[in-house]
Design an enzyme around this catalytic site. Structure first.
Site, PDB file in Angstrom:
ATOM      1  CG  HIS A  10      71.624  31.165  34.818  1.00 56.64           C
ATOM      2  ND1 HIS A  10      72.163  31.673  35.990  1.00 56.64           N
ATOM      3  CD2 HIS A  10      72.309  30.028  34.536  1.00 56.64           C
ATOM      4  CE1 HIS A  10      73.128  30.869  36.396  1.00 56.64           C
ATOM      5  NE2 HIS A  10      73.239  29.862  35.539  1.00 56.64           N
ATOM      6  CG  ASP A  51      75.581  24.886  36.325  1.00 48.28           C
ATOM      7  OD1 ASP A  51      75.812  25.953  35.725  1.00 48.28           O
ATOM      8  OD2 ASP A  51      75.000  24.838  37.420  1.00 48.28           O
TER       9      ASP A  51
END
Length: 356
Positions: free
Chosen positions: A193, A319
């Site tokens: 990430h 997200d």
């Protein structure tokens, strides 16, 4: 696309032909955010953390306050938000940058372990909705390897998230190899990430307001993945799967040129670390890299990635809570894909790669 296509009600349960599994969803602990605040205030935070968490953890703006509230909720509010946007399951990870900026390694380990225990408890409370990924403290690769094994064997987690660099150090260093051995032993995927770029590269990005999710995240994380590929991580660990979000941090679009220039670089013997690999970069994208559409609810990009990587390697993500938008879910429901490819995208690819 008809008006009905983008106005339809969003429900869980799969009546549209697939479940929606969101694969890059964030949570935080109060303890973690308090350390970020302490680092911002005492000047030990790097420029990226000061920019990012100086805003999210302190701003009185509605967006920042709402994101913090949602990050800290692993219960009814999160479930309600999932229900409201038709998200059946969420794959949850400790929000970026995790504990990776902490200078006190013992503090990093304690907060990561505590976050993993909390997440495991919340996943057990909502087993049909929440799936966990292990947080680690790469400052101590051996401890991280043990925590990966604990996450896989004791906590029921299905992957590991690392938030790109750790205080300017990248996972291609031999120092971090215990982490990859543990991933190999457990058969778990690694999700890389983004974090904000380290001080060594952030200057021109930060000056222009481009250091975060708008651009800097993708630049830095795409580079991290390329460092791993070009050092031969997939030749050493051929079964390893690495996931990146935001439609592959732009790398699928660059694959032709990446391959061309990588081969030219090898032939020139210009760089000590650039050695021949068993496959091309594009081939590794088709065998060892997975992408999610987190923050990129854009049909042309999704279809392009499916075309160059394979329809089995592209997955849905929302997200949450940074980009919680019902209209994006509707837009992706309305993509002009066959029912089977749409089901792969929303559901079965996640089930396969996370071993759900």
């Amino acid at each position: 696309m008809t008006q009905h296509d983008t106005d339809h009600a969003l429900k869980t349960g799969g009546e549209q032909g697939y479940l929606r599994i969101a694969t890059e969803e964030a949570f935080a602990t109060r303890e973690q955010i308090d350390v970020y605040l302490r680092m911002v205030r005492d000047g030990t935070a790097d420029r990226g953390m000061t920019s990012l968490w100086g805003f999210y953890a302190q701003s009185p703006s509605e967006r920042a306050m709402q994101i913090i509230e949602r990050l800290l909720d692993l219960g009814e509010r999160r479930i309600a938000d999932m229900d409201a946007t038709g998200i059946d399951k969420a794959i949850l990870a400790l929000t970026s940058p995790g504990v990776q900026p902490f200078s006190d390694t013992h503090e990093a380990q304690r907060i990561a372990r505590s976050a993993n225990d909390l997440l495991a408890e919340r996943c057990a409370a909502h087993p049909d909705r929440f799936i966990g990924m292990t947080a680690v403290a790469p400052q101590d690769p051996q401890w991280s390897a043990e925590e990966i094994r604990r996450g896989a064997h004791d906590l029921g987690f299905k992957g590991v998230q690392i938030n790109s660099h750790t205080q300017g150090r990248y996972l291609d260093e031999p120092f971090f190899d215990p982490i990859f051995r543990a991933l190999s032993d457990t058969g778990q995927p690694l999700y890389i990430h983004p974090g904000t770029p380290p001080d060594a590269m952030i200057g021109p990005l930060l000056d222009a307001g481009l250091d975060g999710a708008i651009y800097g995240f993708g630049v830095e994380t795409g580079m991290h993945l390329l460092r791993l590929i070009t050092i031969g991580i997939f030749d050493r660990y051929p079964d390893l799967q690495i996931m990146v979000g935001h439609m592959g941090e732009a790398l699928p679009y660059w694959l032709y040129r990446l391959d061309y220039m990588h081969q030219a670089g090898i032939r020139s013997a210009r760089y000590e670390r650039m050695k021949p690999l068993k496959k091309t970069i594009a081939d590794y994208f088709r065998s060892n890299v997975l992408v999610t559409c987190s923050g990129m609810a854009w049909e042309p990009a999704i279809r392009f990635a499916q075309q160059v990587m394979g329809e089995d390697r592209v997955m849905y993500a929302m997200d949450y809570p940074y980009q919680y938008e019902a209209h994006e879910v509707r837009a992706l429901d309305a993509m002009e894909l066959t029912p089977e490819v749409k089901r792969q995208f929303f559901q079965t690819n996640a089930e396969r790669w996370f071993k759900l």
